[in-house]
Write an enzyme that holds these catalytic residues in place. Sequence first.
Site, short mmCIF file in Angstrom:
data_model
loop_
_atom_site.label_atom_id
_atom_site.label_comp_id
_atom_site.label_asym_id
_atom_site.label_seq_id
_atom_site.Cartn_x
_atom_site.Cartn_y
_atom_site.Cartn_z
N ASP A 159 4.85 -4.03 7.29
CA ASP A 159 3.93 -2.96 8.44
C ASP A 159 4.51 -1.77 8.51
O ASP A 159 4.05 -1.43 9.20
CB ASP A 159 3.73 -4.07 9.14
CG ASP A 159 2.30 -5.29 8.60
OD1 ASP A 159 2.22 -5.07 8.15
OD2 ASP A 159 3.13 -6.28 8.63
N ASN A 203 11.57 -7.59 3.52
CA ASN A 203 11.70 -8.83 3.31
C ASN A 203 11.90 -9.92 2.53
O ASN A 203 12.53 -9.73 0.96
CB ASN A 203 9.71 -9.27 3.57
CG ASN A 203 8.99 -8.01 2.64
OD1 ASN A 203 9.01 -9.02 1.72
ND2 ASN A 203 7.59 -7.50 3.35
N LYS A 251 -9.64 -11.79 9.28
CA LYS A 251 -8.38 -10.91 8.82
C LYS A 251 -9.58 -10.90 7.32
O LYS A 251 -9.39 -9.42 6.91
CB LYS A 251 -7.03 -11.90 8.21
CG LYS A 251 -5.76 -10.72 7.23
CD LYS A 251 -4.63 -11.45 7.67
CE LYS A 251 -3.87 -11.44 8.77
NZ LYS A 251 -2.53 -11.68 8.76
N LYS A 302 23.96 9.06 4.72
CA LYS A 302 24.28 7.82 5.87
C LYS A 302 24.87 7.96 7.18
O LYS A 302 25.70 8.72 6.90
CB LYS A 302 26.02 6.99 4.27
CG LYS A 302 26.12 5.89 4.72
CD LYS A 302 27.01 4.77 4.61
CE LYS A 302 27.70 3.68 4.66
NZ LYS A 302 28.81 3.53 4.17
N LYS A 339 -10.41 -6.50 6.92
CA LYS A 339 -10.00 -5.73 5.81
C LYS A 339 -11.27 -5.84 4.70
O LYS A 339 -10.47 -5.34 3.34
CB LYS A 339 -8.64 -6.12 5.76
CG LYS A 339 -7.73 -6.22 6.74
CD LYS A 339 -5.64 -6.85 5.94
CE LYS A 339 -5.18 -6.28 6.87
NZ LYS A 339 -3.95 -6.33 5.92
N PHE A 377 -3.98 -11.88 0.71
CA PHE A 377 -3.25 -13.15 0.84
C PHE A 377 -3.45 -12.96 2.36
O PHE A 377 -2.60 -11.92 3.11
CB PHE A 377 -2.29 -13.23 0.52
CG PHE A 377 -1.65 -13.84 -1.45
CD1 PHE A 377 -2.52 -12.69 -2.38
CD2 PHE A 377 -1.69 -14.54 -1.26
CE1 PHE A 377 -2.87 -13.40 -3.46
CE2 PHE A 377 -2.04 -15.50 -2.56
CZ PHE A 377 -2.40 -14.17 -3.95
#
Length: 424
Positions: free
Chosen positions: A293, A222, A359, A303, A363, A345
């Site tokens: 995730d 990301n 959240k 490859k 958590k 976060f």
Amino acid sequence: MAAPTTAPKILLMVTGGIAAYKSCLLARLLVQAGFSVKVAMTDAATKFVTPMTFQVLTGHPVATDMWGDRPSDALDHIEFSRWADLAVIAPATANTMAKAAYGIADGIVSTMLLAFPGPVLMAPAMNNNMLRHPATVANREILAARGVNFVGPGSGWLACGTVDEGRMAEPEEILSAVRELAKDLPAAVAIPEETGFWTGKRVLITAGPTHEPIDPVRYVANRSSGTMGYALASAAVAAGASVTLVSGPVALTPPRGLAGFRVVETAADMAAAVGEVLDAGADWLIMSAAVADFKPAHFATGKLKKDVLGDGWSLALTRNPDILGEVVPEHRSGPESDGLRVVGFALETDDMVGRASLKREAKKMDYILANDPTATGSGFGAENHQVTLIGADGIIWESASAPKKALAKEILQQLARTDSSSGG
Ligand code: CTP
């Protein structure tokens, strides 16, 4: 009886750049931290800030002129150099670095520098092109080879109007670099104790993305740059914490003064590293990493070739462990991390506070820092960032949009304030 100890004496040399105004704050931080500080300024520096400012902040006369009317003027350069344990040049201009590299002594600062035999820390600040000029690069190499220490420069808004590398390190960063260097001074010179909320706290911070390999050359990732986590690590070190940074792959230099630094690649690696650090003992975990995730369901050891994949390719993904949700609970009950405070976060574009609160509960975090990347003054790769701190009783604090370094410091202050008042 042990010999009496004295606080380290710092000779702060201020040279001519706009960042000289930040050196006023540095002088104040050093004095507040218990160091003795005397200041010398080049002519150019006095065009940006007055010597009187430093005189008031440090309680000592400021050396500005070798040829002034005061009887001491002609000797200041020797006296100051003899007095000091450590010299800090902040900001260090390209000109001062060049003079120092070649031993030129044509002004009060360059002369003092040549007369000073002890450890030297430079905080360069200059225009990006000046910084990259081969002459400056070569001068820095000469100085580094001679044992001069450097802090920064960092990237950000420069006085010339560009956003690039060349900005002087923040005063807090320079202070923590000074603390590091002071550790090598003779035992008779005691580093002043830090006494704040974060002093001595063991803080684990995760930062950056994780890379989930598809084959030896491809991965799923990301856009996290790690900037916020690194800024938090730097601010926590400056606040006196014992900081371990577990970082995904990023292009950032770790802050000085870390107690531990681990670079990991995948979410599984990060989970293992977090577990190990918690088992060794931690007081706070700040999970700023953007953990992937999902990961590819199968890793191809060779490859993957286009002709085998064909015209379309569906990549099967499988869930990664949730570090906060699944891994941390297994490690936080141990004796070493009993009482661990957990900060996570959340990135939310709709119903930010509601979703982030859910959240936080799901958590089992003590606090969550929520932000909306689509809001103005926030988001990926943006210079500024805005966060909302949420605890068990809802919103605790909404920050202004601020540069990430300044924001990191404020986040730690808010956490300290909230946690102290809740008896933590
Ligand atoms: N986190 C984690 N392990 C994961 C994924 C995330 O510990 N596998 C942590 C992050 O470091 C962050 C918090 O959990 O502190 C974010 O939770 P998450 O549910 O992933 O929220 P978002 O990233 O906002 O994603 P989404 O809304 O898609 O659930």
